[in-house]
Design an enzyme around this catalytic site. Structure first.
Site, short mmCIF file in Angstrom:
data_model
loop_
_atom_site.label_atom_id
_atom_site.label_comp_id
_atom_site.label_asym_id
_atom_site.label_seq_id
_atom_site.Cartn_x
_atom_site.Cartn_y
_atom_site.Cartn_z
N HIS A 153 1.28 -1.43 0.20
CA HIS A 153 -0.14 -0.10 -0.21
C HIS A 153 0.85 0.96 -0.22
O HIS A 153 1.81 1.12 0.84
CB HIS A 153 -0.96 -0.05 1.31
CG HIS A 153 -1.94 -1.36 1.64
ND1 HIS A 153 -2.79 -1.45 0.13
CD2 HIS A 153 -2.12 -1.81 2.68
CE1 HIS A 153 -3.12 -2.73 0.56
NE2 HIS A 153 -3.02 -2.57 1.95
N ARG A 197 -7.17 -8.11 8.28
CA ARG A 197 -6.90 -8.21 6.97
C ARG A 197 -5.69 -7.71 6.71
O ARG A 197 -5.96 -7.89 5.71
CB ARG A 197 -8.02 -9.15 5.94
CG ARG A 197 -9.57 -9.40 6.67
CD ARG A 197 -10.04 -9.81 5.05
NE ARG A 197 -10.75 -9.05 4.66
CZ ARG A 197 -11.50 -9.14 3.59
NH1 ARG A 197 -12.19 -10.61 3.07
NH2 ARG A 197 -12.08 -8.66 2.36
N ASP A 198 -5.52 -6.56 7.70
CA ASP A 198 -4.01 -6.04 6.51
C ASP A 198 -2.98 -5.35 7.64
O ASP A 198 -3.45 -4.46 8.49
CB ASP A 198 -4.35 -4.70 6.09
CG ASP A 198 -3.42 -4.52 5.04
OD1 ASP A 198 -2.57 -4.87 5.41
OD2 ASP A 198 -3.52 -3.57 3.99
N VAL A 199 -3.12 -6.65 9.23
CA VAL A 199 -2.22 -5.93 10.09
C VAL A 199 -0.98 -5.81 9.81
O VAL A 199 -0.23 -6.91 9.78
CB VAL A 199 -2.49 -6.80 11.31
CG1 VAL A 199 -1.96 -6.68 12.74
CG2 VAL A 199 -3.66 -6.67 12.08
N ASN A 254 -0.28 -0.19 9.62
CA ASN A 254 -1.61 0.18 9.89
C ASN A 254 -1.12 0.81 11.37
O ASN A 254 -2.67 0.83 12.39
CB ASN A 254 -1.82 -0.48 9.28
CG ASN A 254 -2.37 -0.78 7.53
OD1 ASN A 254 -2.38 0.43 7.00
ND2 ASN A 254 -2.89 -2.24 7.01
#
Length: 580
Positions: free
Chosen positions: A12, A161-163, A167
């Site tokens: 990301h 779902r995106d640890v 983030n």
């Protein structure tokens, strides 16, 4: 299947403080002063595939993050926008990013959904956790706080779902960890939005059971892996491993993707072998989180929180020990050389006013490793078998009647004792002011897989150009060596137009580009063959070095000397399919 399976490792662009995505948002940012609801836009905080996040100010002067999601970009994006709004209303906890409002904009003909989020000021967890001097206790405390936030999410039947570290923000003031970016979260019972095998996420943090599902159902129409709480816990293990060691549990595959074979079947190197400062009790928690099956990990985030709480209460762990001891700052070249010359008896910097050294390997015991090309190659003192230097005896008290030039010349010669070859020539004040030419390397092919990776995985176009830099200090030349890396300035949106829009996200800011440099006819040329992102993902590339006028190579700047190339801090790289 016995052969290893690899996958590309996209990232990301930035943490979005409440939402993220996989591809760049294609709408031009709104100008400062735009009013959305009651708030006024002050600037852009970040952008992702589904949104742009703005810094906004309320009429009362309160700052917030406002996320703008399009409602007319297809049913999947529209549904995801409403889903994120729904998730935000379910989650309220100090260790979770807070949603404080929502609406549609413009009010007359809505085209966007806006989510107003708490503005969390502070570094990402990796920026915070890998800082020199960070203690074991501090790292465990932050993990405990994230586990507490995850427990609240999982109790609400929401999987993040995106640890990952990007983030997780460490709040300024309180120092508490806050988990953000619920844009790809999933609530139990919701319909599947993502097409493809895996849900949105970051591959280095993907659990072994997800990769195993992918192998078992490869080529099966409609197959889609559904992540659960165990996936979030595995990602927590990756985060903790990185904070303890500064690296991922598994090295990337040769072509730069995730080494699925290693994730499925190999045990990570125990953290204490990578970093001896890691306590075994902390290591045990980390390795359990990285177990190959969800059943072998903790039963849930609550159990992880309780384990970390019990761990933190132990008295046999030195919690104040630094995980990453502060390194002594590298000695500046002139300071190091000053000490070298002092070792031969005279402060040469005072005597000569300037000096040059040649590349080499030796350095005085106990010193930091020398910067490339800045060590002395000759012994610092005459060898034992050398002829002794006789000193004239004084026959009368006081200084001898010697002229000032003679005294200075004698001092210079004495300072240069023990030096030979080019070092002696430099010491005597006759340096060559331009680095000697290196033979230009012959034309050569790009690294294996580089062209395919650039044009396929990264979306580069041949002959595409991008500004890069050695230093962000403008107006001053920088010293580079044969293998000095360069850094991508801002996100590289591959295939973008000159305003930065229309392309897709390729490489994040501060991606490191490395390769080889050489001098030819007063210019520095470069062939860059590897890109390494801040998360440690590597890609083979094929990039040639240009100046800002798009001429091949960079002009040497004043101050260049043997073993010392001085160039402008900013340059350009161009995508090529062969080095000529």
């Amino acid at each position: 299947m016995s052969a290893p399976v690899h996958s590309p490792r996209p990232e990301h662009p930035v943490p979005l403080h409440g939402g993220g995505a996989l591809y760049p948002f294609e709408t031009a940012p709104l100008p400062p002063g735009t009013r959305i609801g009651a708030d006024v836009v002050e600037g852009v905080l970040g952008s992702g595939g589904f949104a742009i996040v703005y810094r906004v100010r309320s009429p009362e002067g309160r700052l917030s993050a406002l996320k703008l999601l399009p409602l007319d970009e297809g049913p999947e994006r529209t549904e995801r926008a409403w889903r994120e709004l729904s998730l935000g209303t379910r989650l309220h906890h100090p260790n979770l990013g807070r949603q404080v409002g929502a609406g549609q904009w413009p009010e007359d003909k809505p085209r966007f959904l806006w989510l107003k989020l708490e503005l969390i000021e502070g570094p990402t967890l990796d920026e915070w956790g890998l800082a020199a001097g960070r203690t074991v206790g501090e790292v465990v405390d932050r993990m405990l706080e994230v586990a507490r936030g995850l427990a609240v999410m999982h109790e609400a039947r929401v999987v993040h779902r995106d640890v990952k570290e990007a983030n997780i923000l460490v709040r300024q003031g309180t120092g508490q960890a806050v988990l953000v970016d619920f844009g790809v979260g999933y609530h139990e019972g919701d319909a599947t939005l993502t097409k493809g095998m895996f849900p949105p996420g970051t591959p280095p943090y993907r659990a072994p059971e997800a990769w195993a599902y992918g192998r078992a159902h490869a080529g099966e129409p409609g197959a889609h892996y559904r992540a659960g709480p165990g996936d979030d816990l595995y990602a927590m293990g990756v985060v903790l491993y990185r904070l303890l060691t500064g690296r991922f549990p598994f090295r990337p595959a040769e072509h730069g993707g995730e080494d699925v074979e290693a994730v499925l079947h190999q045990t990570p190197l125990p953290p204490h072998l990578v970093n001896p400062s890691v306590p075994r009790a902390v290591e045990a928690v980390c390795l359990r989180l990285l177990a190959k099956t969800p059943e072998a990990r903790y039963p849930g985030a609550v159990a992880l929180y309780e384990a970390l709480e019990e761990l933190r209460a132990r008295t046999d762990v030195v919690w104040t020990a630094p995980l990453h001891p502060e390194r002594r700052p590298a000695v500046k070249p002139r300071a190091r050389v000053g000490r070298v010359l002092a070792a031969v008896g005279v402060g040469l910097a005072v005597t000569l006013g300037a000096w040059w050294l040649t590349p080499g390997q030796e350095v005085a015991p106990g010193e930091d490793a020398p910067e490339p090309g800045w060590a002395v190659t000759a012994p610092l003192a005459p060898r034992k078998d050398s002829a002794p230097v006789k000193q004239p005896q004084q026959t009368t008290p006081g200084p001898q009647p010697e002229t000032a030039p003679k005294r200075r010349g004698a001092a210079v010669r004495k300072a240069c004792l023990g030096l030979t070859g080019a070092a002696l020539q430099a010491c005597l004040g006759a340096p060559q002011q331009v680095p000697p030419d290196r033979p230009a390397p012959p034309p050569q092919a790009c690294p294996a897989g580089a062209v395919e990776t650039m044009t396929g995985t990264l979306g580069f176009r041949l002959k595409e150009k991008k500004i890069v830099q050695w230093s962000d200090v403008r107006g001053r030349s920088v010293r580079v060596d044969e293998d000095t890396p360069m850094y991508v300035v801002g996100h590289w949106n591959a295939g973008a137009n000159r305003f930065g829009y229309g392309g897709r996200f390729a490489l994040p800011d501060n991606t490191r580009l490395s390769g080889r440099l050489y001098v030819k006819e007063g210019r520095v040329y470069g062939r860059l063959t590897e890109a390494r992102t801040p998360l440690g993902v590597t890609y083979p590339v094929c990039l040639e070095l240009l100046d800002t006028d798009y001429k091949v190579g960079l002009e040497l700047q004043p101050g260049s000397a043997p073993g010392k190339m001085m160039v402008d801090p900013v340059a350009v790289v161009r995508v090529v399919d062969r080095f000529e």
